[in-house]
Design an enzyme around this catalytic site. Structure first.
Site, mmCIF file in Angstrom:
data_model
loop_
_atom_site.group_PDB
_atom_site.id
_atom_site.type_symbol
_atom_site.label_atom_id
_atom_site.label_comp_id
_atom_site.label_asym_id
_atom_site.label_seq_id
_atom_site.Cartn_x
_atom_site.Cartn_y
_atom_site.Cartn_z
ATOM 1 N N ARG A 6 -59.872 2.473 -86.249
ATOM 2 C CA ARG A 6 -60.700 1.290 -86.467
ATOM 3 C C ARG A 6 -61.793 1.683 -87.458
ATOM 4 O O ARG A 6 -62.226 2.834 -87.487
ATOM 5 C CB ARG A 6 -61.342 0.836 -85.150
ATOM 6 C CG ARG A 6 -62.180 -0.426 -85.278
ATOM 7 C CD ARG A 6 -62.911 -0.731 -83.976
ATOM 8 N NE ARG A 6 -63.737 -1.932 -84.118
ATOM 9 C CZ ARG A 6 -64.665 -2.308 -83.245
ATOM 10 N NH1 ARG A 6 -64.890 -1.575 -82.165
ATOM 11 N NH2 ARG A 6 -65.363 -3.410 -83.452
ATOM 12 N N HIS A 7 -62.227 0.735 -88.276
ATOM 13 C CA HIS A 7 -63.345 1.009 -89.185
ATOM 14 C C HIS A 7 -64.587 1.428 -88.399
ATOM 15 O O HIS A 7 -64.726 1.125 -87.208
ATOM 16 C CB HIS A 7 -63.659 -0.238 -90.018
ATOM 17 C CG HIS A 7 -64.035 -1.430 -89.175
ATOM 18 N ND1 HIS A 7 -65.304 -1.617 -88.653
ATOM 19 C CD2 HIS A 7 -63.293 -2.476 -88.750
ATOM 20 C CE1 HIS A 7 -65.341 -2.728 -87.944
ATOM 21 N NE2 HIS A 7 -64.126 -3.269 -87.980
ATOM 22 N N GLY A 8 -65.512 2.092 -89.062
ATOM 23 C CA GLY A 8 -66.771 2.461 -88.433
ATOM 24 C C GLY A 8 -67.652 1.246 -88.181
ATOM 25 O O GLY A 8 -67.385 0.136 -88.677
ATOM 26 N N GLU A 9 -68.711 1.462 -87.431
ATOM 27 C CA GLU A 9 -69.639 0.370 -87.101
ATOM 28 C C GLU A 9 -70.195 -0.269 -88.373
ATOM 29 O O GLU A 9 -70.559 0.409 -89.323
ATOM 30 C CB GLU A 9 -70.806 0.915 -86.271
ATOM 31 C CG GLU A 9 -71.810 -0.161 -85.871
ATOM 32 C CD GLU A 9 -73.079 0.426 -85.284
ATOM 33 O OE1 GLU A 9 -73.262 0.319 -84.056
ATOM 34 O OE2 GLU A 9 -73.881 1.008 -86.056
ATOM 35 N N THR A 10 -70.287 -1.603 -88.348
ATOM 36 C CA THR A 10 -70.861 -2.353 -89.465
ATOM 37 C C THR A 10 -72.178 -2.998 -89.040
ATOM 38 O O THR A 10 -72.519 -3.035 -87.855
ATOM 39 C CB THR A 10 -69.909 -3.467 -89.934
ATOM 40 O OG1 THR A 10 -69.812 -4.460 -88.892
ATOM 41 C CG2 THR A 10 -68.518 -2.929 -90.259
ATOM 42 N N TRP A 12 -72.795 -6.145 -88.960
ATOM 43 C CA TRP A 12 -72.518 -7.275 -88.069
ATOM 44 C C TRP A 12 -72.068 -6.813 -86.692
ATOM 45 O O TRP A 12 -72.345 -7.477 -85.698
ATOM 46 C CB TRP A 12 -71.488 -8.212 -88.706
ATOM 47 C CG TRP A 12 -72.095 -9.116 -89.743
ATOM 48 C CD1 TRP A 12 -73.381 -9.091 -90.202
ATOM 49 C CD2 TRP A 12 -71.429 -10.165 -90.442
ATOM 50 N NE1 TRP A 12 -73.556 -10.063 -91.152
ATOM 51 C CE2 TRP A 12 -72.384 -10.740 -91.320
ATOM 52 C CE3 TRP A 12 -70.137 -10.671 -90.429
ATOM 53 C CZ2 TRP A 12 -72.076 -11.805 -92.167
ATOM 54 C CZ3 TRP A 12 -69.815 -11.732 -91.275
ATOM 55 C CH2 TRP A 12 -70.780 -12.296 -92.126
ATOM 56 N N GLN A 19 -66.745 -10.496 -87.070
ATOM 57 C CA GLN A 19 -66.568 -10.585 -88.513
ATOM 58 C C GLN A 19 -65.319 -11.340 -88.916
ATOM 59 O O GLN A 19 -65.302 -12.021 -89.933
ATOM 60 C CB GLN A 19 -66.534 -9.165 -89.101
ATOM 61 C CG GLN A 19 -67.885 -8.497 -88.940
ATOM 62 C CD GLN A 19 -67.835 -7.003 -89.123
ATOM 63 O OE1 GLN A 19 -68.357 -6.505 -90.084
ATOM 64 N NE2 GLN A 19 -67.221 -6.294 -88.203
ATOM 65 N N GLY A 20 -64.258 -11.198 -88.133
ATOM 66 C CA GLY A 20 -63.006 -11.815 -88.541
ATOM 67 C C GLY A 20 -62.615 -11.310 -89.921
ATOM 68 O O GLY A 20 -62.614 -10.113 -90.189
ATOM 69 N N ARG A 61 -64.760 -3.336 -94.967
ATOM 70 C CA ARG A 61 -65.183 -2.311 -94.012
ATOM 71 C C ARG A 61 -64.089 -1.275 -93.755
ATOM 72 O O ARG A 61 -64.384 -0.108 -93.497
ATOM 73 C CB ARG A 61 -65.639 -2.961 -92.700
ATOM 74 C CG ARG A 61 -64.621 -3.892 -92.028
ATOM 75 C CD ARG A 61 -65.346 -4.788 -91.022
ATOM 76 N NE ARG A 61 -64.488 -5.648 -90.219
ATOM 77 C CZ ARG A 61 -64.120 -6.875 -90.564
ATOM 78 N NH1 ARG A 61 -64.486 -7.375 -91.757
ATOM 79 N NH2 ARG A 61 -63.377 -7.610 -89.752
ATOM 80 N N GLU A 85 -58.079 -8.173 -89.823
ATOM 81 C CA GLU A 85 -58.561 -8.654 -88.533
ATOM 82 C C GLU A 85 -58.095 -10.083 -88.282
ATOM 83 O O GLU A 85 -57.823 -10.840 -89.221
ATOM 84 C CB GLU A 85 -60.095 -8.580 -88.498
ATOM 85 C CG GLU A 85 -60.725 -9.023 -87.182
ATOM 86 C CD GLU A 85 -60.272 -8.196 -85.966
ATOM 87 O OE1 GLU A 85 -59.097 -8.342 -85.568
ATOM 88 O OE2 GLU A 85 -61.093 -7.443 -85.421
#
Length: 200
Positions: A6-10, A12, A19-20, A61, A85
């Site tokens: 999974r991508h790192g924390e953003t 949002w 984020q969708g 992201r 997503e």
């Protein structure tokens, strides 16, 4: 063999916004998480990097996260729209509080896991699962993939044949990733190199 990141924390993520298919940048913490995942992945695939395909969602992201991974591993990224997503349509970028205020009653009867699919114009659960199945069916080589929280749940759920409820309740850590092999998945993280996942 599939390694699902999974991508790192953003920004949002930190604000509780879903984020969708909209985007926000990685936080400093998110960059650290991506770097940590890359180091863990390097240990996992050491010596066999060239045998892996590298599929990345085209959203910003995940692209940022992939760039951190490529600093450590010589993988050639291929954009894979099927890893994007789940979109909740006009709710993308909103918090649950904002949705409840702007769309009164739409979240009635939902819980922390299934509210994503209450959107009037979002992607449906069955459609998103079909996308996950289609991507999985097309894999013929070991693959590293970078996707998202909700869609990553569906990928693991489809892979293991879980029910809708079981899928939606799966954890979505950003400080590790999942190894999918032989109908099972296992969390690889810094705190415990292997933690048991769901066994199909």
């Amino acid at each position: 063999m599939i390694y699902l990141l999974r991508h790192g924390e953003t920004m949002w993520n930190s604000l509780g916004r879903f984020q969708g298919q909209k985007d926000s940048s990685l936080t400093e913490r998110g960059i650290d998480q991506a770097d940590q995942a890359a180091k863990l992945l390097e240990k996992e695939v050491a010596g066999s990097e060239q045998s892996f395909q590298f599929h990345v969602s085209p959203l910003g992201r995940t692209q940022e996260t992939a760039a951190r991974v490529k600093r450590i591993l010589p993988l050639v990224a291929h954009l894979e729209p099927r890893l994007m997503e789940v979109t909740i349509g006009c709710w993308d970028g909103m918090t649950k509080f904002e949705i409840d205020n702007e769309f009164p009653g739409m979240l009635d009867g939902s819980d922390a896991f299934d509210w994503y699919f209450k959107s009037p114009d979002g992607e449906g659960f069955d459609s998103a699962c079909a996308r996950a199945k289609d991507w999985l069916a097309g894999l013929h080589e070991p693959t590293v993939a970078i996707s998202h929280g909700l869609f990553g749940r569906l990928v693991r759920g489809v892979y293991c044949g879980l029910s809708k409820r079981e899928m939606l309740e799966l954890p979505v850590p950003q400080d590790g990733f999942y190894r999918l092999c032989d109908g099972e998945f296992t969390l690889v993280s810094a705190s415990a190199d292997t933690k048991s996942g769901v066994v199909a």
